[in-house]
Design a protein around this motif. Structure first.
Motif, PDB file in Angstrom:
ATOM      1  N   LEU A 175       0.820  -1.212   0.000  1.00 34.49           N
ATOM      2  CA  LEU A 175       0.000   0.000   0.000  1.00 34.49           C
ATOM      3  C   LEU A 175       0.854   1.261   0.000  1.00 34.49           C
ATOM      4  N   GLY A 176       0.331   2.318  -0.621  1.00 35.46           N
ATOM      5  CA  GLY A 176       0.935   3.638  -0.534  1.00 35.46           C
ATOM      6  C   GLY A 176       1.927   3.981  -1.624  1.00 35.46           C
ATOM      7  N   ASP A 177       2.286   3.021  -2.461  1.00 32.00           N
ATOM      8  CA  ASP A 177       3.317   3.270  -3.469  1.00 32.00           C
ATOM      9  C   ASP A 177       2.893   4.349  -4.470  1.00 32.00           C
ATOM     10  N   ALA A 178       1.694   4.203  -5.034  1.00 34.65           N
ATOM     11  CA  ALA A 178       1.235   5.151  -6.057  1.00 34.65           C
ATOM     12  C   ALA A 178       1.109   6.557  -5.486  1.00 34.65           C
ATOM     13  N   SER A 179       0.597   6.650  -4.275  1.00 29.89           N
ATOM     14  CA  SER A 179       0.446   7.951  -3.638  1.00 29.89           C
ATOM     15  C   SER A 179       1.794   8.630  -3.444  1.00 29.89           C
ATOM     16  N   TYR A 180       2.786   7.865  -3.035  1.00 29.69           N
ATOM     17  CA  TYR A 180       4.118   8.442  -2.833  1.00 29.69           C
ATOM     18  C   TYR A 180       4.694   8.938  -4.160  1.00 29.69           C
ATOM     19  N   VAL A 181       4.480   8.179  -5.214  1.00 31.71           N
ATOM     20  CA  VAL A 181       4.985   8.588  -6.529  1.00 31.71           C
ATOM     21  C   VAL A 181       4.387   9.933  -6.939  1.00 31.71           C
ATOM     22  N   LEU A 182       3.082  10.096  -6.726  1.00 28.63           N
ATOM     23  CA  LEU A 182       2.417  11.343  -7.102  1.00 28.63           C
ATOM     24  C   LEU A 182       3.054  12.553  -6.434  1.00 28.63           C
ATOM     25  N   GLN A 183       3.524  12.367  -5.213  1.00 26.33           N
ATOM     26  CA  GLN A 183       4.081  13.486  -4.451  1.00 26.33           C
ATOM     27  C   GLN A 183       5.584  13.643  -4.625  1.00 26.33           C
ATOM     28  N   HIS A 184       6.255  12.577  -5.119  1.00 24.48           N
ATOM     29  CA  HIS A 184       7.715  12.591  -5.202  1.00 24.48           C
ATOM     30  C   HIS A 184       8.167  11.952  -6.520  1.00 24.48           C
ATOM     31  N   LEU A 244      -1.922  -0.494  12.329  1.00 22.91           N
ATOM     32  CA  LEU A 244      -1.100   0.217  11.360  1.00 22.91           C
ATOM     33  C   LEU A 244       0.249  -0.459  11.123  1.00 22.91           C
ATOM     34  N   GLU A 245       0.819  -1.098  12.143  1.00 23.26           N
ATOM     35  CA  GLU A 245       2.120  -1.741  11.954  1.00 23.26           C
ATOM     36  C   GLU A 245       2.037  -2.953  11.032  1.00 23.26           C
ATOM     37  N   GLN A 246       0.829  -3.407  10.723  1.00 23.29           N
ATOM     38  CA  GLN A 246       0.664  -4.570   9.858  1.00 23.29           C
ATOM     39  C   GLN A 246       0.387  -4.203   8.397  1.00 23.29           C
ATOM     40  N   LEU A 247       0.330  -2.911   8.080  1.00 24.49           N
ATOM     41  CA  LEU A 247       0.092  -2.525   6.694  1.00 24.49           C
ATOM     42  C   LEU A 247       1.271  -2.962   5.833  1.00 24.49           C
ATOM     43  N   PRO A 248       1.024  -3.697   4.750  1.00 18.34           N
ATOM     44  CA  PRO A 248       2.123  -4.202   3.920  1.00 18.34           C
ATOM     45  C   PRO A 248       2.819  -3.066   3.171  1.00 18.34           C
ATOM     46  N   ALA A 255      11.879   3.048   3.335  1.00 19.69           N
ATOM     47  CA  ALA A 255      12.888   4.077   3.591  1.00 19.69           C
ATOM     48  C   ALA A 255      12.277   5.436   3.897  1.00 19.69           C
ATOM     49  N   VAL A 256      10.960   5.562   3.737  1.00 21.81           N
ATOM     50  CA  VAL A 256      10.272   6.834   3.971  1.00 21.81           C
ATOM     51  C   VAL A 256       9.907   6.951   5.442  1.00 21.81           C
ATOM     52  N   ASP A 257       9.979   8.162   5.993  1.00 19.36           N
ATOM     53  CA  ASP A 257       9.628   8.370   7.395  1.00 19.36           C
ATOM     54  C   ASP A 257       8.241   7.818   7.684  1.00 19.36           C
ATOM     55  N   LEU A 258       8.079   7.201   8.855  1.00 18.53           N
ATOM     56  CA  LEU A 258       6.857   6.478   9.189  1.00 18.53           C
ATOM     57  C   LEU A 258       5.585   7.309   9.047  1.00 18.53           C
ATOM     58  N   PRO A 259       5.489   8.520   9.584  1.00 19.10           N
ATOM     59  CA  PRO A 259       4.234   9.266   9.455  1.00 19.10           C
ATOM     60  C   PRO A 259       3.841   9.524   8.003  1.00 19.10           C
ATOM     61  N   GLU A 260       4.811   9.906   7.177  1.00 19.48           N
ATOM     62  CA  GLU A 260       4.505  10.164   5.769  1.00 19.48           C
ATOM     63  C   GLU A 260       4.099   8.875   5.068  1.00 19.48           C
ATOM     64  N   ARG A 261       4.810   7.799   5.350  1.00 24.03           N
ATOM     65  CA  ARG A 261       4.484   6.512   4.723  1.00 24.03           C
ATOM     66  C   ARG A 261       3.079   6.050   5.092  1.00 24.03           C
ATOM     67  N   LEU A 262       2.730   6.144   6.379  1.00 25.34           N
ATOM     68  CA  LEU A 262       1.401   5.709   6.813  1.00 25.34           C
ATOM     69  C   LEU A 262       0.304   6.555   6.182  1.00 25.34           C
ATOM     70  N   LEU A 266      -2.728   5.051   4.049  1.00 17.46           N
ATOM     71  CA  LEU A 266      -4.107   5.174   4.541  1.00 17.46           C
ATOM     72  C   LEU A 266      -4.994   6.004   3.629  1.00 17.46           C
ATOM     73  N   THR A 267      -4.445   7.007   2.960  1.00 19.16           N
ATOM     74  CA  THR A 267      -5.298   7.974   2.276  1.00 19.16           C
ATOM     75  C   THR A 267      -4.983   8.169   0.800  1.00 19.16           C
ATOM     76  N   GLY A 268      -3.890   7.598   0.314  1.00 18.06           N
ATOM     77  CA  GLY A 268      -3.407   7.964  -1.010  1.00 18.06           C
ATOM     78  C   GLY A 268      -4.250   7.495  -2.171  1.00 18.06           C
ATOM     79  N   GLY A 269      -4.772   6.287  -2.107  1.00 16.82           N
ATOM     80  CA  GLY A 269      -5.521   5.753  -3.232  1.00 16.82           C
ATOM     81  C   GLY A 269      -4.615   5.342  -4.372  1.00 16.82           C
TER      82      GLY A 269
END
Length: 355
Positions: A175-184, A244-248, A255-262, A266-269
């Motif tokens: 989870l969260g990969d696509a959302s991170y790409v959009l921002q970075h 939250l610690e179980q999110l794959p 390597a991304v800071d935990l708050p930003e990664r979570l 959780l919200t990126g889509g």
């Protein structure tokens, strides 16, 4: 040759190269080339239908250079996001209809050929056939695809409304990969994970398998995990405990800071993974797609907001709601105690009508 003749030439050629043999096997009596398509359905099967619209500047870049560069990926993703909806119902993908509002600057052989190649590549991967469509002119690119799938006789559809207290909550993939790409886009992780945004993988085989073993509820993650799980909670009249610690998490995202990664998770889509529930005694199917247990279904309404997440009808600290309650390493994540976040985050997920 005008743009409509060009589209017809390109699509007819690629259609002939890719799917003519498949048409007869699927009962498609008439596909592209007439006022409407005609399909014979197998006896006892049920038709599952969905539609998605992708708009330049909202669902993909407004930048014309990016649109030119990503022609193949845009064609692919237009199909994939619809196939993901079919997978979330447990259906086998069957066919699609395509409507294109095409800007003049894209009405050229180079862009249309790459777009069509991406579209037909997705069709081949996921077993769908283009059976018709429509084209018009517009100042920006708008794509609408209607997809059809089939449920075989005796195979139940999996709805959002079937989750039961005691079920386990699972998610496929990471989870969260696509959302991170959009921002970075230009970061090392963004470059490494770009395929997760532009070329998502709908979990068709997993969805079909889950329908057969009795998944109680399922949804594809397009607007953010928290928001999409909330749809299951509301329609099933339950709540969830989400650990939250179980999110794959993919290796680059670790390597991304935990708050930003979570927050991405959780919200990126745009993950197009499947979130689903299974009775506690039922194990998820074993296959090529990884599956992670991320929580459990609990009774709607009253949950101790201190630290346990257990149903509690007497505590003065209870809150009443039908949505996931977040926990991190056993501790409730609340507005007054937001750790591992610094402050309480916005959890609304992707909003199609704002801004």
């Amino acid at each position: 040759m005008n743009e409509f003749e060009l589209i017809e030439q390109i699509f007819f050629q690629l259609q002939a190269d890719n799917t003519l043999a498949a048409c007869s096997k699927k009962g498609i009596e008439k596909g592209i080339g007439d006022d409407a398509a005609v399909t014979a359905l197998p006896a006892g099967s049920r038709l599952v239908s969905c539609i998605d619209t992708l708009v330049q500047g909202r669902h993909f870049s407004a930048d014309w250079a990016q649109v030119q560069k990503l022609a193949f990926a845009i064609g692919y993703k237009a199909v994939a996001v619809n196939v993901s909806d079919l997978a979330a119902m447990g259906a086998t993908p069957h066919s699609i209809l395509l409507a294109v509002a095409l800007p003049e600057r894209l009405a050229n052989k180079e862009w249309l050929t790459e777009f069509a190649k991406g579209l037909f590549h997705a069709c081949q991967l996921f077993g769908v056939t283009l059976i018709g469509g429509d084209t018009t002119r517009n100042n920006t690119l708008v794509l609408s695809i209607s997809a059809q799938g089939l449920l075989a006789a005796g195979t139940p559809a999996v709805y959002r409304s079937g989750a039961q207290v005691g079920d386990k909550v699972y998610v496929s993939g990471t989870l969260g990969d696509a959302s991170y790409v959009l921002q970075h886009l230009d970061s090392a992780q963004g470059i490494e994970l770009a395929h997760r945004l532009h070329m998502p993988t709908p979990r068709v085989s997993l969805g079909i398998a889950l329908a057969k073993i009795g998944s109680t509820a399922m949804i594809d993650i397009s607007d953010g995990l928290y928001q999409d799980l909330g749809h299951i909670c509301q329609q099933s009249n339950v709540s969830m405990r989400l650990n939250l610690e179980q999110l794959p998490t993919s290796s680059p995202l670790l390597a991304v800071d935990l708050p930003e990664r979570l927050l991405c998770q959780l919200t990126g889509g745009d993950d197009y993974e499947l979130a689903f529930t299974l009775p506690a005694g039922v194990e998820p199917p074993i296959g090529n797609t990884s599956v992670s247990c991320i929580g459990e279904v609990i009774a709607a309404g009253e949950v101790d907001s201190n630290d346990t997440g257990s149903p509690n009808t007497t505590s003065i600290n209870t809150v009443v709601s039908q949505h996931p309650f977040m926990f991190y390493r056993g501790q409730a994540v609340t507005p007054s105690q937001p750790s591992p976040f610094t402050t309480w985050p916005s959890l609304t997920g992707y909003q199609h009508f704002t801004g």
